[in-house]
Design an enzyme around this catalytic site. Structure first.
Site, short mmCIF file in Angstrom:
data_model
loop_
_atom_site.label_atom_id
_atom_site.label_comp_id
_atom_site.label_asym_id
_atom_site.label_seq_id
_atom_site.Cartn_x
_atom_site.Cartn_y
_atom_site.Cartn_z
N LYS A 121 0.80 -1.23 0.00
CA LYS A 121 0.00 0.00 0.00
C LYS A 121 0.84 1.29 0.00
CE LYS A 121 -3.42 -2.91 0.39
NZ LYS A 121 -4.13 -3.38 -0.79
N GLU A 205 -1.40 6.71 8.09
CA GLU A 205 -2.18 7.64 7.27
C GLU A 205 -2.88 8.60 8.20
OE1 GLU A 205 -3.72 5.31 3.31
OE2 GLU A 205 -5.23 5.96 4.74
N HIS A 240 -14.02 -1.20 9.85
CA HIS A 240 -13.37 -0.96 8.55
C HIS A 240 -13.79 -1.99 7.51
CE1 HIS A 240 -10.94 1.91 10.73
NE2 HIS A 240 -10.54 0.96 11.54
N ARG A 297 -8.54 -6.86 -8.22
CA ARG A 297 -9.36 -8.08 -8.26
C ARG A 297 -10.82 -7.71 -8.39
NH1 ARG A 297 -11.86 -7.41 -3.44
NH2 ARG A 297 -10.61 -6.57 -1.73
#
Lengths: 454, 73
Positions: A121, A205, A240, A297
């Site tokens: 990521k 983040e 999440h 995907r």
């Protein structure tokens, strides 16, 4: 190498609802399908829907659906010429994809290099930032070094979220609201991530408060063409993880969404992306937009996009992998037809969202105008603790958002589940809420509705 | 104050024991983390007491199984 011949036999390296969906697409394309199953899925209906079924191991995913050797051995034994990973499990495992391409045939997804590129990521963030896509504040990957962690956190600012560098499914994401919470958050994230993904690299983040989770459906072929098929709003989440998804997003400026979609398509086109995929972004309350990650995907929630576009995304993905061109697969222009909303029916109690296992003594999915149900379970099946809690997806399509909400709520009201707890009451509370009805979605909505209820 | 049995709210496995056996714990202290359906389920102490464990890491548990006991101190 661009392969243009259609596949003869495809192994579906997944289970239950995901496997059933891919098997259906293969059947529609006239391709033989091979289902795989673990000890815990001997009773599953998808086994009879496939042309062949192969047992691959014990119930724990590591011994079966995550066991690369077992899946590849099964594919070789049945002489398959491609493997479809579905979503979850090995769908974003670059090592597996490379092995499939070397030992079996085609991996139905992007070229394996893309999985590694987007699967890490912080690297994906850096790549997007380099090409002018906003990414928001964040750090690079952080090894297990407390000093580096704190100096990175100081640059990013609080509140922040600790995320696994390689991972997915909302696993291992921990919020730290102030420096006092950072060390424990990082420790917790690392221990989860080490166990789930076998690597303990994390990154930070800046936390966006009450954002909307908006993701773009990308469709690209192996000849350089890239398009997008609108967006999905997947803001209704717990832990999440998405619970309700819709297409298109309500109350957002179409011009902003279209500009973002063209920018993303241009960047991915320039880089040579070559399958279907999803670019996930957050829309903050101040109107700013940031890239969070790309999934290379099929997405669990692909059905809402299919409902409003009429495009079969799974069949399209398979045909792209076989070398077909996008202009032969999609109409020249796609205009969204109405609105679609999906609810994920999970085996968990509707108040605390704790997993609930047991035998489905009653399991009667609804039907009705505009209703599509995707499930991998049948009445009498045993729901075990070995895999995620998804029992079914109910997708409602209507001429308007209000009609889609009404149809979905009616379908959920008629969905009979007994023998274990389901989250249906929680889903219906969201559908009934003023905030959701007004299209004021954000990732904290479900928790806020739960608090009001308590 | 009496003895408190802590029961598992889920079927799953004991992933990680985070408190020391014999330790004095307070209400809300994390005792162990269970795993079920790919989720981590935290088991906090419901009250204060001296901890004794009834399970080991990796053990399979069912709903209602006693995983630990708090003895009055």
């Amino acid at each position: 190498m661009v392969q243009t011949g259609m596949f003869h036999k495809v192994v579906v390296a997944n289970r239950r609802a995901a496997a059933a969906r891919v098997i259906r697409a293969l059947r529609d394309l006239g391709i033989r399908s091979v289902a795989l199953y673990s000890d815990a899925d001997r009773d599953a209906p998808y086994l009879a829907e496939a042309d062949e079924a192969v047992h691959i191991g014990a119930a724990p995913a590591g011994a079966s659906y995550l066991n690369r050797d077992a899946v590849i051995a099964a594919a070789l034994a049945v002489r398959a010429d491609a493997v479809h990973p579905g979503y979850g499990f090995l769908a974003e495992d670059a090592t597996f994809a490379e092995r499939v391409e070397r030992e079996v045939g085609r991996f139905i997804g992007p070229s394996p290099g893309w999985i590694a590129r987007m699967g890490h990521k912080p690297s994906a963030r850096a790549l997007m930032a380099e090409h002018g896509i906003p990414v928001g504040g964040g750090s690079g990957p952080l090894a297990d070094d407390e000093a580096a962690l704190f100096s990175a956190a100081e640059r990013v600012g609080f509140p922040l979220i600790v995320k696994p560098a390689s991972g997915g499914g909302g696993i291992g994401m921990v919020v730290a609201r102030h420096p006092g919470e950072l060390a424990a958050a990082a420790r917790r994230a690392r221990s989860t991530v080490r166990r789930a993904f076998g690597s303990d690299s994390i990154y930070l983040e800046r936390l966006v408060e009450r954002p909307r989770h908006i993701e773009l459906q990308v469709v690209a072929d192996r000849h350089g063409a890239v398009r997008t098929l609108f967006e999905r709003d997947c803001s209704v989440q717990r832990r999440h993880q998405k619970l309700i998804e819709e297409a298109t997003a309500a109350n957002l400026d179409r011009a902003v969404l279209d500009a973002l979609a063209s920018r993303v398509a241009a960047v991915l086109g320039g880089l040579g992306y070559d399958s279907i995929g999803t670019v996930e972004t957050l829309f903050a309350a101040d109107g700013s937009v940031r890239f969070i990650e790309m999934n290379t995907r099929l997405q669990v929630e692909h059905g809402v996009t299919e409902a409003i576009t009429g495009v079969d995304l799974v069949a399209t993905q398979i045909r792209i992998a076989a070398g077909e061109r996008l202009d032969a697969l999609l109409p020249a222009t796609v205009v969204p037809d109405g609105h679609a909303i999906e609810a994920r029916i999970c085996a968990e109690d509707p108040d605390r969202f704790l997993p609930s296992t047991g035998v489905l003594e009653v399991f009667r999915p609804p039907s009705g105008p505009g209703i599509r149900v995707e499930t991998g379970f049948a009445e009498g099946n045993d729901v075990t603790p070995h895999y995620d809690s998804l029992l079914a997806k109910v997708i409602a399509h209507g001429a308007t958002r209000a009609e889609a909400i009404a149809r979905l709520d009616q379908a959920l009201a008629g969905f009979a589940v007994a023998g274990l707890h389901s989250n249906i009451p929680a889903l219906r509370r969201v559908l009934a809420s003023d905030a959701f009805r007004a299209g004021h979605t954000h990732t904290g909505l479900l928790a806020e509705i739960g608090e009001k209820q308590a | 104050m009496s003895r408190i049995d802590i029961q598992s709210a889920v079927a799953g496995t004991v992933w990680q024991i985070t408190a020391e056996p014999g330790a004095r714990v307070g209400a809300g202290d994390l005792i162990m983390i269970l795993e079920s359906m790919k989720l981590e389920i935290e088991v906090p102490a419901p009250g204060a007491g001296r901890l004794s464990l009834a399970v080991t890491e990796g053990q399979v548990v069912s709903v209602g199984d006693v995983v630990a006991t708090l003895e009055p101190v």
